[in-house]
Scaffold this motif. Structure first.
Motif, PDB file in Angstrom:
ATOM      1  N   TYR A  55       0.839  -1.188   0.073  1.00  0.00           N
ATOM      2  CA  TYR A  55       0.017   0.200  -0.054  1.00  0.00           C
ATOM      3  C   TYR A  55       0.837   1.245  -0.121  1.00  0.00           C
ATOM      4  CZ  TYR A  55      -4.162  -2.642   1.481  1.00  0.00           C
ATOM      5  OH  TYR A  55      -5.475  -3.528   1.333  1.00  0.00           O
ATOM      6  N   PRO A  56       0.929   1.771  -0.940  1.00  0.00           N
ATOM      7  CA  PRO A  56       1.934   3.034  -1.153  1.00  0.00           C
ATOM      8  C   PRO A  56       1.062   4.103  -0.333  1.00  0.00           C
ATOM      9  CG  PRO A  56       1.496   2.194  -3.369  1.00  0.00           C
ATOM     10  CD  PRO A  56       0.547   1.476  -2.378  1.00  0.00           C
ATOM     11  N   ARG A  57       2.249   4.866   0.551  1.00  0.00           N
ATOM     12  CA  ARG A  57       1.547   6.069   1.325  1.00  0.00           C
ATOM     13  C   ARG A  57       2.693   6.537   2.022  1.00  0.00           C
ATOM     14  NH1 ARG A  57      -2.642   2.832   5.023  1.00  0.00           N
ATOM     15  NH2 ARG A  57      -3.277   2.510   3.051  1.00  0.00           N
ATOM     16  N   GLY A  58       2.537   7.929   2.447  1.00  0.00           N
ATOM     17  CA  GLY A  58       3.582   8.842   3.002  1.00  0.00           C
ATOM     18  C   GLY A  58       4.566   9.245   2.079  1.00  0.00           C
ATOM     19  N   GLY A  59       5.532  10.060   2.815  1.00  0.00           N
ATOM     20  CA  GLY A  59       6.506  10.571   1.854  1.00  0.00           C
ATOM     21  C   GLY A  59       5.922  11.665   1.002  1.00  0.00           C
ATOM     22  N   ASP A  60       6.384  11.715  -0.266  1.00  0.00           N
ATOM     23  CA  ASP A  60       5.896  12.734  -1.266  1.00  0.00           C
ATOM     24  C   ASP A  60       4.628  12.167  -2.028  1.00  0.00           C
ATOM     25  OD1 ASP A  60       7.766  14.395  -0.491  1.00  0.00           O
ATOM     26  OD2 ASP A  60       9.388  13.541  -1.910  1.00  0.00           O
ATOM     27  N   ILE A  61       4.036  11.145  -1.696  1.00  0.00           N
ATOM     28  CA  ILE A  61       2.959  10.417  -2.513  1.00  0.00           C
ATOM     29  C   ILE A  61       1.403  11.274  -1.946  1.00  0.00           C
ATOM     30  CG2 ILE A  61       1.330   8.384  -2.769  1.00  0.00           C
ATOM     31  CD1 ILE A  61       3.771   6.552  -2.376  1.00  0.00           C
ATOM     32  N   SER A  62       0.881  11.928  -2.849  1.00  0.00           N
ATOM     33  CA  SER A  62      -0.351  12.531  -2.808  1.00  0.00           C
ATOM     34  C   SER A  62      -1.485  11.482  -2.555  1.00  0.00           C
ATOM     35  CB  SER A  62      -0.780  13.299  -4.066  1.00  0.00           C
ATOM     36  OG  SER A  62      -1.138  12.603  -5.059  1.00  0.00           O
ATOM     37  N   LYS A  63      -2.490  11.896  -1.910  1.00  0.00           N
ATOM     38  CA  LYS A  63      -3.830  11.062  -1.812  1.00  0.00           C
ATOM     39  C   LYS A  63      -4.317  10.346  -3.145  1.00  0.00           C
ATOM     40  CE  LYS A  63      -6.541   9.056   1.144  1.00  0.00           C
ATOM     41  NZ  LYS A  63      -6.054   8.436   2.114  1.00  0.00           N
ATOM     42  N   ASP A  64      -4.190  10.945  -4.112  1.00  0.00           N
ATOM     43  CA  ASP A  64      -4.601  10.489  -5.437  1.00  0.00           C
ATOM     44  C   ASP A  64      -3.272   9.615  -5.752  1.00  0.00           C
ATOM     45  OD1 ASP A  64      -6.887  11.930  -5.490  1.00  0.00           O
ATOM     46  OD2 ASP A  64      -6.091  13.462  -6.938  1.00  0.00           O
ATOM     47  N   GLY A  65      -2.096   9.753  -5.249  1.00  0.00           N
ATOM     48  CA  GLY A  65      -0.976   8.996  -5.890  1.00  0.00           C
ATOM     49  C   GLY A  65      -1.024   7.481  -5.259  1.00  0.00           C
ATOM     50  N   GLU A  66      -1.838   7.376  -4.087  1.00  0.00           N
ATOM     51  CA  GLU A  66      -1.800   6.045  -3.437  1.00  0.00           C
ATOM     52  C   GLU A  66      -2.405   5.163  -4.082  1.00  0.00           C
ATOM     53  OE1 GLU A  66      -3.674   6.698   0.613  1.00  0.00           O
ATOM     54  OE2 GLU A  66      -2.181   8.051   1.151  1.00  0.00           O
ATOM     55  N   THR A  67      -3.473   5.410  -5.098  1.00  0.00           N
ATOM     56  CA  THR A  67      -3.809   4.539  -6.007  1.00  0.00           C
ATOM     57  C   THR A  67      -3.495   4.675  -7.471  1.00  0.00           C
ATOM     58  OG1 THR A  67      -5.922   5.594  -5.923  1.00  0.00           O
ATOM     59  CG2 THR A  67      -5.582   3.700  -4.370  1.00  0.00           C
ATOM     60  N   ALA A  68      -2.458   5.653  -7.712  1.00  0.00           N
ATOM     61  CA  ALA A  68      -2.349   6.041  -9.195  1.00  0.00           C
ATOM     62  C   ALA A  68      -1.779   4.738  -9.687  1.00  0.00           C
ATOM     63  CB  ALA A  68      -1.128   7.227  -9.070  1.00  0.00           C
ATOM     64  N   MET A  69      -1.914   4.615 -11.199  1.00  0.00           N
ATOM     65  CA  MET A  69      -1.430   3.610 -11.941  1.00  0.00           C
ATOM     66  C   MET A  69      -0.077   3.261 -11.771  1.00  0.00           C
ATOM     67  SD  MET A  69      -2.749   1.149 -14.226  1.00  0.00           S
ATOM     68  CE  MET A  69      -1.722   0.183 -13.216  1.00  0.00           C
ATOM     69  N   ASP A  70       0.843   4.233 -12.036  1.00  0.00           N
ATOM     70  CA  ASP A  70       2.319   3.948 -12.039  1.00  0.00           C
ATOM     71  C   ASP A  70       2.554   3.740 -10.523  1.00  0.00           C
ATOM     72  OD1 ASP A  70       1.443   6.901 -11.301  1.00  0.00           O
ATOM     73  OD2 ASP A  70       3.661   7.303 -11.321  1.00  0.00           O
ATOM     74  N   VAL A  71       2.221   4.113  -9.567  1.00  0.00           N
ATOM     75  CA  VAL A  71       2.618   3.929  -8.193  1.00  0.00           C
ATOM     76  C   VAL A  71       2.144   2.483  -7.652  1.00  0.00           C
ATOM     77  CG1 VAL A  71       2.438   4.764  -5.766  1.00  0.00           C
ATOM     78  CG2 VAL A  71       2.631   6.341  -7.602  1.00  0.00           C
ATOM     79  N   ASP A  72       0.662   2.383  -8.094  1.00  0.00           N
ATOM     80  CA  ASP A  72       0.269   0.743  -7.475  1.00  0.00           C
ATOM     81  C   ASP A  72       1.005  -0.273  -8.294  1.00  0.00           C
ATOM     82  OD1 ASP A  72      -1.745  -0.146  -6.014  1.00  0.00           O
ATOM     83  OD2 ASP A  72      -3.078  -0.440  -7.773  1.00  0.00           O
ATOM     84  N   ALA A  73       1.403  -0.044  -9.820  1.00  0.00           N
ATOM     85  CA  ALA A  73       2.008  -1.204 -10.255  1.00  0.00           C
ATOM     86  C   ALA A  73       3.571  -1.255  -9.769  1.00  0.00           C
ATOM     87  CB  ALA A  73       2.080  -0.785 -11.906  1.00  0.00           C
ATOM     88  N   TYR A  74       4.209  -0.115  -9.363  1.00  0.00           N
ATOM     89  CA  TYR A  74       5.460   0.143  -8.896  1.00  0.00           C
ATOM     90  C   TYR A  74       5.391  -1.004  -7.381  1.00  0.00           C
ATOM     91  CZ  TYR A  74      10.101   2.129  -7.811  1.00  0.00           C
ATOM     92  OH  TYR A  74      11.213   2.428  -7.618  1.00  0.00           O
ATOM     93  N   ALA A  75       4.573  -0.589  -6.624  1.00  0.00           N
ATOM     94  CA  ALA A  75       4.308  -1.296  -5.281  1.00  0.00           C
ATOM     95  C   ALA A  75       4.113  -2.642  -5.480  1.00  0.00           C
ATOM     96  CB  ALA A  75       2.993  -0.432  -4.628  1.00  0.00           C
ATOM     97  N   ALA A  76       3.207  -3.258  -6.497  1.00  0.00           N
ATOM     98  CA  ALA A  76       3.184  -4.642  -6.691  1.00  0.00           C
ATOM     99  C   ALA A  76       4.314  -5.225  -7.178  1.00  0.00           C
ATOM    100  CB  ALA A  76       1.865  -4.957  -7.675  1.00  0.00           C
ATOM    101  N   HIS A  77       5.095  -4.547  -8.003  1.00  0.00           N
ATOM    102  CA  HIS A  77       6.296  -5.062  -8.484  1.00  0.00           C
ATOM    103  C   HIS A  77       7.525  -5.487  -7.330  1.00  0.00           C
ATOM    104  CE1 HIS A  77       9.243  -6.155 -11.604  1.00  0.00           C
ATOM    105  NE2 HIS A  77      10.183  -5.466 -11.188  1.00  0.00           N
ATOM    106  N   MET A  78       7.489  -4.181  -6.400  1.00  0.00           N
ATOM    107  CA  MET A  78       8.454  -4.458  -5.423  1.00  0.00           C
ATOM    108  C   MET A  78       8.027  -5.587  -4.238  1.00  0.00           C
ATOM    109  SD  MET A  78       9.690  -0.670  -4.395  1.00  0.00           S
ATOM    110  CE  MET A  78       8.146   0.241  -4.427  1.00  0.00           C
ATOM    111  N   ALA A  79       6.768  -5.628  -4.293  1.00  0.00           N
ATOM    112  CA  ALA A  79       6.346  -6.904  -3.258  1.00  0.00           C
ATOM    113  C   ALA A  79       6.808  -8.255  -4.188  1.00  0.00           C
ATOM    114  CB  ALA A  79       4.916  -6.901  -3.168  1.00  0.00           C
ATOM    115  N   CYS A  80       6.731  -8.456  -5.426  1.00  0.00           N
ATOM    116  CA  CYS A  80       7.155  -9.524  -5.874  1.00  0.00           C
ATOM    117  C   CYS A  80       8.579  -9.917  -5.833  1.00  0.00           C
ATOM    118  CB  CYS A  80       6.706  -9.680  -7.557  1.00  0.00           C
ATOM    119  SG  CYS A  80       5.214  -9.553  -7.911  1.00  0.00           S
TER     120      CYS A  80
END
Length: 309
Positions: free
Chosen positions: A174-199
């Motif tokens: 779940y992306p959150r904190g730092g410089d991520i905006s509220k909209d950014g928490e579910t943004a396409m690029d950020v969400d895919a990045y978060a999923a990839h890092m978990a893998c």
């Protein structure tokens, strides 16, 4: 336990795992109404830690009782039930072996100061998971938080220990904190990045929120637009998350999110199905309603994943 060819194909993607880990993953994939299909509906109930008891259970008071939640997972035909240690301990003997369990290893709480970076505390151990008969461990990771690197190192050690004793890992990314905006928490690029890092951290099952078409990072936006990555519909966005999870070599399921209407939930499930996702983790939208309604709701979602609705 009979294992379908579909599940055998999924297990083959986990090339470094020992037989115990694959057996526990197969136990989850072969359970319930979706058993053997490669699709999953998991019941998660960690909201008591996250939001408090009244916010979690007052809408449906029977859900204060952990036994009710075990039974809901069984009656609905879920693939697994995920919860923190105390909740699983409260029904571990009565429901021993009845359905797969995922021990949620870390938790946050809503009393945490709002102006501090998000993080979570470890609340259980791999030994606890073995002791109560859990079939997997679960961990929430916060990409973007100032504490992300500490959480990532913690996660890698937990995954290493879990794999060594035959337990797969489910990562809530779940992306959150730092410089991520509220909209950014579910943004396409950020969400895919978060999923990839978990893998990349070694997760067997990745859980993320359904993404929007918002693009948070300027550098990523240039790539998405320059390469014409299709993200206009929810099913296209789900397909991109699956692509980010090693092109489908890792299982990915999507959060049910906050309470919403039935049709919205069903539309999400259809998008997950059409995008090639592996299913849903449905918490508040199930246990905060009457059990009969919850079983009906989850049954319809499962029918959608079986292409029956």
């Amino acid at each position: 336990m009979r294992i379908t060819q579909k599940v055998k194909k999924i297990l083959a993607n986990y090339e470094s795992d020992n037989p115990g880990t694959k057996a526990n993953l197969a136990r989850i994939l072969m359970e319930g109404k979706l058993g053997g299909t490669g699709k999953m509906v998991i019941l998660p109930v960690d909201q008591g830690f996250e939001h408090g008891p009244a916010r979690s259970f007052a809408a449906n008071p029977p859900a204060y009782d952990p036994h009710y939640l075990f039974q809901l997972g069984l009656d609905a035909g879920c693939n697994a039930y995920a919860a923190p240690l105390g909740a699983l301990e409260a029904g571990a003997d009565t429901y021993a072996g009845a359905l797969p369990l995922i021990l949620k290893m870390n938790s946050a709480n809503s009393l945490h100061p709002k102006d501090e970076e998000p993080t979570q505390a470890i609340t259980a151990s791999v030994d606890d998971a073995l002791r109560i008969g859990a079939n997997a461990i679960g961990y929430t990771l916060y990409p973007g938080s100032a504490y992300f690197y500490d959480m990532l190192e913690e996660l890698r050690e937990l995954i290493r220990e879990a794999k060594s004793v035959g337990l797969p890992a489910v990562v809530w990314s779940y992306p959150r904190g730092g410089d991520i905006s509220k909209d950014g928490e579910t943004a396409m690029d950020v969400d895919a990045y978060a999923a990839h890092m978990a893998c990349l951290a070694g997760a067997h099952i990745v859980k993320v929120k359904l993404p929007t078409d918002h693009l948070e990072q300027d550098a990523a936006k240039k790539v998405y637009e320059g390469e014409n990555v299709p993200i206009g519909t929810m099913s296209e966005r789900v397909a991109h998350i699956v692509q980010a999870c090693f092109k489908g070599r890792r299982l990915v399921v999507f959060s049910g999110g906050g309470k919403k209407g039935d049709e919205g939930i069903f539309d999400d499930a259809r998008a997950i199905r059409d995008g090639g996702g592996n299913g849903s983790i449905i918490g508040r939208n199930s246990f905060q309603r009457d059990k009969d309604d919850a079983v009906k709701l989850l049954g319809t979602i499962m029918d959608i994943y079986k292409d029956k609705s």
